[in-house]
Structure formats: structure tokens, C-alpha cells
Design an enzyme around this catalytic site. Structure first.
Site, PDB file in Angstrom:
ATOM      1  N   LYS A  14       0.819  -1.218   0.000  1.00 43.58           N
ATOM      2  CA  LYS A  14       0.000   0.000   0.000  1.00 43.58           C
ATOM      3  C   LYS A  14       0.853   1.270   0.000  1.00 43.58           C
ATOM      4  CE  LYS A  14      -4.315  -1.704   1.905  1.00 43.58           C
ATOM      5  NZ  LYS A  14      -5.297  -1.654   2.981  1.00 43.58           N
ATOM      6  N   LYS A  55     -12.885  -1.288  -6.236  1.00 43.42           N
ATOM      7  CA  LYS A  55     -13.700  -0.086  -6.445  1.00 43.42           C
ATOM      8  C   LYS A  55     -12.847   1.068  -6.967  1.00 43.42           C
ATOM      9  CE  LYS A  55     -13.643   2.799  -2.388  1.00 43.42           C
ATOM     10  NZ  LYS A  55     -13.568   4.073  -3.041  1.00 43.42           N
ATOM     11  N   LYS A  80      -7.179  -7.800  -9.124  1.00 41.92           N
ATOM     12  CA  LYS A  80      -8.284  -8.012  -8.198  1.00 41.92           C
ATOM     13  C   LYS A  80      -9.440  -7.054  -8.521  1.00 41.92           C
ATOM     14  CE  LYS A  80      -8.705  -8.436  -3.206  1.00 41.92           C
ATOM     15  NZ  LYS A  80      -8.089  -8.149  -1.934  1.00 41.92           N
TER      16      LYS A  80
END
Length: 333
Positions: A114, A201, A198
Site C-alpha cells: 500500500k 472499487k 483483483k
């Protein structure tokens, strides 16, 4: 003997098929097993590890609660609440962060992914996020936590923290080490546009995902446009090697039907994608359309959603405040 289950979902808005099959559908199954005690948390403290628009965050907290209820989680038999309304989570996270070790957190691969190259610029919250996750779980003496592959390492850390706290304060078995619950017959849900990414959103293309608020027509259109390859559907599992899109669509179908991949492959062996996509759209509409309609209905009743979250927070507080009181006594406060 039933399980004590704790799990959380971040209120990021736009929950999609990956969230439903990867977590929420499983929550409903676990809740429906007799004797299980289930606590489902909207983890809004975790959400602010990256910058949030306050109005959007409030809206997303309600939307996540609405999605839980619309998917079949019963707020009477299970506890649904948002983390920030129970102060024990923040208190326990600080105490446990004083027990945790930098070396442990440095090994967390999700933080590295991340943070990327901007490690110096991300928040301390993103770095210490797994300690808050451990606090969430340990406050409720959870025996089991449903996790995906990306959270397994965090659960191991939670167990290490529990063990160290118990050793440090000479309190054997005080913080209970939870077991992971890994879903059977579940495929990782990938993007409809790229079978090696993956479903997310944050993907700029809405065609890459099935949102839980999508209408029947939107579902049909997205499946029709989903990426495939020129071959027919495979006859055996080994034929899926190097065919990520075919594997993803068959995986989605299998997860919705609660059957293994082999059974789905034998059902569509040698057929073309057009025929398979019609069947996939059918099962998606059957499962997702009622959820979508119920979410929209619930979002029009903010007072009801706020009442559910307040009642859930009160129930969660009763459990968590007893545990934090004992934690503080052990520490010497």
C-alpha cells in the site's frame, strides 16, 4: 460449542461482488450456524488511515451497514456497529502498540504494497493499522476470524501480540488467540476487464466490477462485455492455466452456486462463452438484484440505519468496556 466470530469491513463505498463473495456472504452463513456469536464491525477508524472526505465517510458507513442488513445479516441476532462509537478500540490499540514490536510491523507485506515508494509520506496509522485490527479482535475474545489471504499475516500478528501481552503481564490466556476461518469453495474475485487484477472499487472503469447496487440491466451489460479469450470453455481444471479470465468467470459462477470449480467446468465443458455468460448473468441477477434493491431502500431511511448502529455500538460497548477495564488493571492504570 459455537464460535465467537469477529470481522470488519471498511466503509469505502461502492461495495462490489468481490466484497460480497469474499466476506459478506460468508458472514451470513456463519451467522446462520446455530450457537455462533457474531460481531460485524464497520471499521471506520481503519478507513481514515488514508484521507477521507468527511461527508463521504458518513455516507459510506451507512451504506456498509445497509449492505450487511440487505445481504441477510440480522441486527437482532448479530451485532452490527461502527468502530469509532466504541472508545475501547482506540484505547486498546494504544496499549497494544506499546507491547508490539517495530520488527513485527516491518514484516507486514500489505503495508509495503500500500505504501509503495512513498513510505515516508504515508500516515503512521497505515503502518500501525494491524495493531488496531488486533485490538478489534482481542477486545471481544473472538475465537475465529474470517480472513482472506491478504489478512492472514495480520491475524498471525494478532496472535503474537496476544501472547506477548499475556507473558508481559503474567496473565495466561487472558487475551485469546483467534483462529482464522478460511472459506472453502471460494475463488478470488478478479476484474471483469483483466483476470490478473483483483476486482476493486478504485478501478477507473465501472465495467471492471459488479457493484452490489447494480441493476439487472447493468449486470447483464457488464457480463456481456467481460473479457474472455477465443477458446471454448475448458474440459478440465488444468486447461485453465494461462486463461485468467475464464478462470475468474467460472470462479464467480462456482462461488455463487456454492459448488467446486470442477463441477462448473463439467457443466459448461466445450461450450462457448456466450451461453455461459447468459447463465452467469442469471445467477448474478438472482443473488445480487434483491440485495441491490434492499440497499437502496435502506439508504432512504437514515434514521433506521443510525438506530441499528447505535444499538449495535451499545451492545459492543458492554463487552469491550469490560475487557478494556481488565486490560488497564493489568497494565497498572
Amino acid at each position: 460449542m459455537g464460535k465467537k466470530i469477529f470481522s470488519g469491513v471498511q466503509p469505502t463505498g461502492n461495495l462490489h461482488l468481490g466484497n460480497y463473495l469474499g466476506a459478506i456472504k460468508n458472514f451470513v452463513d456463519l451467522q446462520n450456524e446455530k450457537e455462533n456469536q457474531c460481531i460485524f464491525c464497520v471499521v471506520d477508524l481503519h478507513a481514515i488511515t488514508v484521507k477521507q472526505d468527511p461527508k463521504e465517510l458518513k455516507k459510506n458507513i451507512r451504506e456498509t451497514a445497509a449492505t450487511f442488513i440487505a445481504s441477510g445479516i440480522d441486527p437482532i441476532n448479530s451485532i452490527i456497529f461502527n468502530q469509532s462509537m466504541v472508545p475501547a478500540h482506540s484505547e486498546a490499540a494504544w496499549i497494544l502498540s506499546c507491547v508490539s514490536r517495530i520488527g513485527w510491523l516491518n514484516r507486514m507485506t500489505q503495508f509495503k504494497e500500500k505504501a509503495g515508494k512513498n513510505k515516508e509520506k504515508v500516515s503512521i496509522g497505515l503502518y500501525s493499522y494491524p495493531v488496531l485490527m488486533a485490538a478489534d479482535i482481542l477486545l471481544y475474545d473472538a475465537s475465529h476470524v474470517p480472513v482472506g489471504d491478504d489478512q492472514k499475516q495480520h491475524l498471525e500478528l494478532c496472535r503474537d501480540i496476544a501472547q506477548k501481552f499475556n507473558n508481559d503481564f503474567n496473565a495466561p490466556d487472558f487475551l485469546k488467540s483467534p483462529e482464522p476461518l478460511i472459506q472453502k469453495e471460494f475463488s478470488r474475485i478478479m476484474s471483469l476487464k483483466d483476470g490478473i487484477k483483483k476486482m476493486s472499487k478504485s478501478d477507473p472503469s465501472d465495467l471492471s466490477r459488479i457493484n452490489l447496487t447494480d441493476s439487472k440491466d447493468e449486470i447483464i451489460n457488464k457480463i456481456k462485455k467481460a473479457k474472455t479469450d477465443p477458446l471454448q470453455l475448458p474440459k478440465e481444471t488444468k486447461d485453465l492455466i494461462e486463461r485468467p479470465e475464464a478462470e475468474n468467470l467460472l470462479g464467480i459462477y462456482s462461488s455463487l452456486k456454492n459448488q467446486d470449480l470442477e463441477k462448473s467446468i463439467s457443466e459448461f465443458s466445450g461450450k462457448n462463452f456466450a451461453e455461459f455468460k447468459d447463465k452467469l448473468s442469471e445467477i448474478l441477477i438472482e443473488k445480487i438484484e434483491p440485495i441491490s434493491e434492499e440497499i437502496k431502500k435502506l439508504l432512504n431511511d437514515e434514521k433506521y440505519l443510525d438506530k441499528i448502529l447505535l444499538e449495535g455500538s451499545n451492545k459492543a460497548s458492554i463487552i469491550a468496556s469490560k475487557k478494556i477495564k481488565k486490560i488497564k488493571e493489568l497494565v497498572g492504570f
